[in-house]
Design a protein around this motif. Structure first.
Motif, mmCIF file in Angstrom:
data_model
loop_
_atom_site.group_PDB
_atom_site.id
_atom_site.type_symbol
_atom_site.label_atom_id
_atom_site.label_comp_id
_atom_site.label_asym_id
_atom_site.label_seq_id
_atom_site.Cartn_x
_atom_site.Cartn_y
_atom_site.Cartn_z
ATOM 1 N N SER A 20 5.781 3.191 2.363
ATOM 2 C CA SER A 20 4.735 1.898 1.994
ATOM 3 C C SER A 20 4.619 0.994 3.144
ATOM 4 O O SER A 20 5.214 0.988 3.977
ATOM 5 N N THR A 21 3.159 0.423 3.054
ATOM 6 C CA THR A 21 2.982 -0.380 4.272
ATOM 7 C C THR A 21 2.398 -1.829 3.741
ATOM 8 O O THR A 21 2.202 -1.823 2.464
ATOM 9 N N ASP A 22 2.013 -2.441 4.484
ATOM 10 C CA ASP A 22 1.182 -3.793 4.197
ATOM 11 C C ASP A 22 1.866 -4.627 3.060
ATOM 12 O O ASP A 22 1.371 -5.208 2.092
ATOM 13 N N ARG A 23 3.061 -5.024 3.475
ATOM 14 C CA ARG A 23 3.869 -5.791 2.198
ATOM 15 C C ARG A 23 3.502 -7.107 1.938
ATOM 16 O O ARG A 23 3.334 -8.102 3.279
ATOM 17 N N GLN A 24 3.337 -7.662 0.813
ATOM 18 C CA GLN A 24 2.876 -9.047 0.826
ATOM 19 C C GLN A 24 3.364 -9.650 -0.343
ATOM 20 O O GLN A 24 3.405 -9.172 -1.403
ATOM 21 N N LEU A 25 3.782 -11.144 -0.081
ATOM 22 C CA LEU A 25 4.404 -11.454 -1.529
ATOM 23 C C LEU A 25 3.437 -11.912 -2.374
ATOM 24 O O LEU A 25 2.420 -12.718 -1.943
ATOM 25 N N VAL A 26 3.244 -11.861 -3.668
ATOM 26 C CA VAL A 26 2.252 -12.064 -4.466
ATOM 27 C C VAL A 26 2.919 -13.359 -5.250
ATOM 28 O O VAL A 26 1.967 -14.456 -5.481
ATOM 29 N N TRP A 27 3.992 -13.269 -5.590
ATOM 30 C CA TRP A 27 4.707 -14.332 -6.472
ATOM 31 C C TRP A 27 6.342 -14.357 -6.658
ATOM 32 O O TRP A 27 6.653 -13.383 -6.298
ATOM 33 N N ARG A 28 6.661 -15.608 -6.709
ATOM 34 C CA ARG A 28 8.022 -15.801 -6.460
ATOM 35 C C ARG A 28 8.380 -16.939 -7.535
ATOM 36 O O ARG A 28 7.600 -17.818 -7.595
ATOM 37 N N ALA A 45 0.858 -1.090 -0.022
ATOM 38 C CA ALA A 45 0.045 0.069 0.080
ATOM 39 C C ALA A 45 0.779 1.087 -0.069
ATOM 40 O O ALA A 45 1.859 1.241 0.846
ATOM 41 N N TYR A 46 0.780 2.252 -0.911
ATOM 42 C CA TYR A 46 1.556 3.347 -1.129
ATOM 43 C C TYR A 46 0.782 4.347 -1.779
ATOM 44 O O TYR A 46 0.275 4.251 -2.692
ATOM 45 N N LEU A 61 8.650 -0.410 -9.809
ATOM 46 C CA LEU A 61 7.182 -0.311 -9.067
ATOM 47 C C LEU A 61 6.083 -0.012 -9.952
ATOM 48 O O LEU A 61 6.232 1.219 -10.871
ATOM 49 N N TYR A 62 4.940 -0.529 -9.977
ATOM 50 C CA TYR A 62 3.713 -0.733 -10.884
ATOM 51 C C TYR A 62 2.709 -0.178 -9.995
ATOM 52 O O TYR A 62 2.573 -0.564 -8.735
ATOM 53 N N ASP A 63 1.692 0.452 -10.771
ATOM 54 C CA ASP A 63 0.402 0.638 -10.105
ATOM 55 C C ASP A 63 -0.527 -0.683 -10.485
ATOM 56 O O ASP A 63 -0.001 -1.551 -11.071
ATOM 57 N N GLU A 64 -1.710 -0.759 -10.114
ATOM 58 C CA GLU A 64 -2.628 -1.713 -10.415
ATOM 59 C C GLU A 64 -2.766 -2.255 -11.631
ATOM 60 O O GLU A 64 -3.048 -3.192 -12.007
#
Length: 130
Positions: free
Chosen positions: A119-127, A69-70, A89-92
C-alpha cells in the motif's frame, strides 16, 4: 470408422475455431468499455462509516480511518477500539476486503498479508476527537 470420426471432429473443430475468432472483436469491445467506465460514486460512504463510529462508545485508542492506494484503487483502513480486534480494510464503497492486522495473532485474517508492504499514499481521513 476412425476416418469418419476424424472427419466429424475436424468439421466441429473448424466451427469451434470460427466461433472463437468471430467473437474476439466483441470481447475486446467489452473489455475496452468496462475499463473506461468511471469508478463508482461512493464519496458519502466514508462519511457514513464516520457517523457509525461516532455512535459507538469512545474507543481507547481512538478510532481512526486511514486512506491508502492499494492494488490500483482507493481503500480505507478502519482501526478498532481495543485489543484482539481486526483492523478492517474497506474499498471505496465500504465493502470489506480483508483484515490486514489485528485479531488474536495480530496478523489479521490472512486474506491480505501483503497490504502494509504494497500500500502507498497513506493519509489520515478521520480520528475520533472524543
Amino acid at each position: 470408422m476412425p476416418a469418419l470420426f476424424l472427419i466429424f471432429a475436424m468439421r466441429n473443430l473448424r466451427i469451434f475455431c470460427w466461433a472463437v475468432a468471430s467473437s474476439l472483436p466483441l470481447l475486446a469491445f467489452q473489455c475496452g468499455s468496462a475499463a473506461s467506465e468511471p469508478a463508482p460514486d461512493c464519496a458519502a460512504s466514508i462519511q457514513t462509516k464516520i457517523a457509525e463510529l461516532q455512535t459507538l462508545p469512545k474507543g481507547n485508542p481512538a478510532y481512526e480511518i486511514w486512506q491508502y492506494a492499494y492494488q490500483g484503487r482507493k481503500v480505507y483502513l478502519v482501526t478498532s477500539s481495543c485489543c484482539d480486534q481486526y483492523i478492517t480494510l474497506y474499498d471505496e464503497c465500504l465493502n470489506v476486503l480483508c483484515a490486514p492486522s489485528g485479531g488474536l495473532t495480530g496478523k489479521g485474517d490472512g486474506r491480505c498479508p501483503e497490504f502494509y508492504q504494497l500500500s502507498t499514499d497513506r493519509q489520515l481521513v478521520w480520528r475520533d476527537p472524543r
